[in-house]
Design a protein around this motif. Sequence first.
Motif, mmCIF file in Angstrom:
data_model
loop_
_atom_site.group_PDB
_atom_site.id
_atom_site.type_symbol
_atom_site.label_atom_id
_atom_site.label_comp_id
_atom_site.label_asym_id
_atom_site.label_seq_id
_atom_site.Cartn_x
_atom_site.Cartn_y
_atom_site.Cartn_z
ATOM 1 N N THR A 110 0.926 -0.994 0.299
ATOM 2 C CA THR A 110 -0.104 0.161 -0.137
ATOM 3 C C THR A 110 0.584 1.243 0.235
ATOM 4 O OG1 THR A 110 -1.722 -0.849 0.953
ATOM 5 C CG2 THR A 110 -1.824 0.961 1.275
ATOM 6 N N PRO B 210 -2.906 -1.128 -8.792
ATOM 7 C CA PRO B 210 -3.130 -0.017 -7.737
ATOM 8 C C PRO B 210 -4.133 1.067 -8.758
ATOM 9 C CG PRO B 210 -0.789 0.376 -7.887
ATOM 10 C CD PRO B 210 -1.319 -0.828 -8.441
ATOM 11 N N LYS B 211 -4.557 1.694 -8.685
ATOM 12 C CA LYS B 211 -5.504 2.675 -8.677
ATOM 13 C C LYS B 211 -4.895 4.188 -8.642
ATOM 14 C CE LYS B 211 -9.856 0.803 -8.609
ATOM 15 N NZ LYS B 211 -10.592 0.459 -10.465
ATOM 16 N N GLY B 212 -4.984 5.173 -9.793
ATOM 17 C CA GLY B 212 -4.379 6.001 -9.336
ATOM 18 C C GLY B 212 -3.104 7.001 -9.834
ATOM 19 N N THR C 286 0.973 6.729 -9.240
ATOM 20 C CA THR C 286 1.262 5.105 -9.143
ATOM 21 C C THR C 286 2.329 4.987 -9.870
ATOM 22 O OG1 THR C 286 -0.694 4.500 -9.992
ATOM 23 C CG2 THR C 286 -0.435 5.192 -7.281
ATOM 24 N N ASP D 108 -6.504 -2.508 -12.498
ATOM 25 C CA ASP D 108 -6.253 -2.284 -11.340
ATOM 26 C C ASP D 108 -7.347 -2.678 -10.972
ATOM 27 O OD1 ASP D 108 -8.005 -0.964 -12.813
ATOM 28 O OD2 ASP D 108 -7.243 1.067 -12.048
ATOM 29 N N ILE E 241 -6.300 10.415 -4.319
ATOM 30 C CA ILE E 241 -6.276 8.163 -4.334
ATOM 31 C C ILE E 241 -5.754 7.108 -3.738
ATOM 32 C CG2 ILE E 241 -6.124 8.908 -7.205
ATOM 33 C CD1 ILE E 241 -2.924 7.820 -6.223
ATOM 34 N N THR F 287 -3.468 3.559 -2.108
ATOM 35 C CA THR F 287 -3.995 3.000 -3.042
ATOM 36 C C THR F 287 -2.762 1.256 -2.802
ATOM 37 O OG1 THR F 287 -4.121 2.363 -4.938
ATOM 38 C CG2 THR F 287 -2.162 3.847 -4.538
#
Length: 277
Positions: A92, A134-136, A139, A197, A261, A264
């Motif tokens: 994370t 992951p999203k965003g 990243t 994702d 985000i 994530t």
Amino acid sequence: MKTKIALTLFLWLTSCSVIPQTKANNLPPSFPPEDYSLIWSDEFNTDGLPDPKNWIYDTEANKTGWYNNELQYYAVANPDYSHIENGKLIITARKEKLTTKSDYGGQEYTSARLITRDKASWTYGFIEVRAKLPKGVGTWPAIWMLGTEDQPWPVNGEIDIMEQVGKDPTKIHATIHTAATKGTFGIGTSTTINDADTAFHNYQLYWTAEYIIIGVDDVPYFTFKNPGTGTKEWPFDKPQYLILNIAIGGDMGGPEVDDDIFPTSMEVDYVRVYQAK
């Protein structure tokens, strides 16, 4: 499982696409697929911190700042940034400053970078990592390998099984770096996975003395052929260890980071390594 590996290697060797720099008329014989066996794995079945028998935490550049203009600090043995839950390894990234750490380098973001260095390394084989990314925007997750020898990068080689950036989430990259590649961009290509994702996919490396082949879900999209001209062009005849991490920003992730985000995560279902008996 042998049937799955046999099918995978057959499909890879018969349908693999190659980039122009590595195009060859014929792929070499593979190891007999039926002789491949599982030699190392982590199924992430025990909740808690990652198994110290398999993984250590890479913190080499926390104090000085990470390479490629990356913006994150990497935490050690902290479940906020890496832990196992419900059969998954969860890495994370958060917008948090760990200012009390002795190696804190002023970073506004914190994540984790798990490596098998000094625990496990391999020369050749079939490696599969099942993961959801992951999203965003900002990243930069990666599943990749480095050589074990203490050499300036990239003399002993780098194999990027999977890289993706949140600003372009459907594009998955495969790349190799050697002393012969120009700059930091290496040689590679990309493929499209529309739900990388939101769904788990199998990120795969088939590595022999003649070829490196990288694919997703049994579909190959990058091949690099050993040119037979020496270590500068092919350092991949020596052991490499595995790395799982989420970087933030950087030359590939981009200068823009969407702070909304966070947190994530990259979730990893398993890591499996097969070799010929």
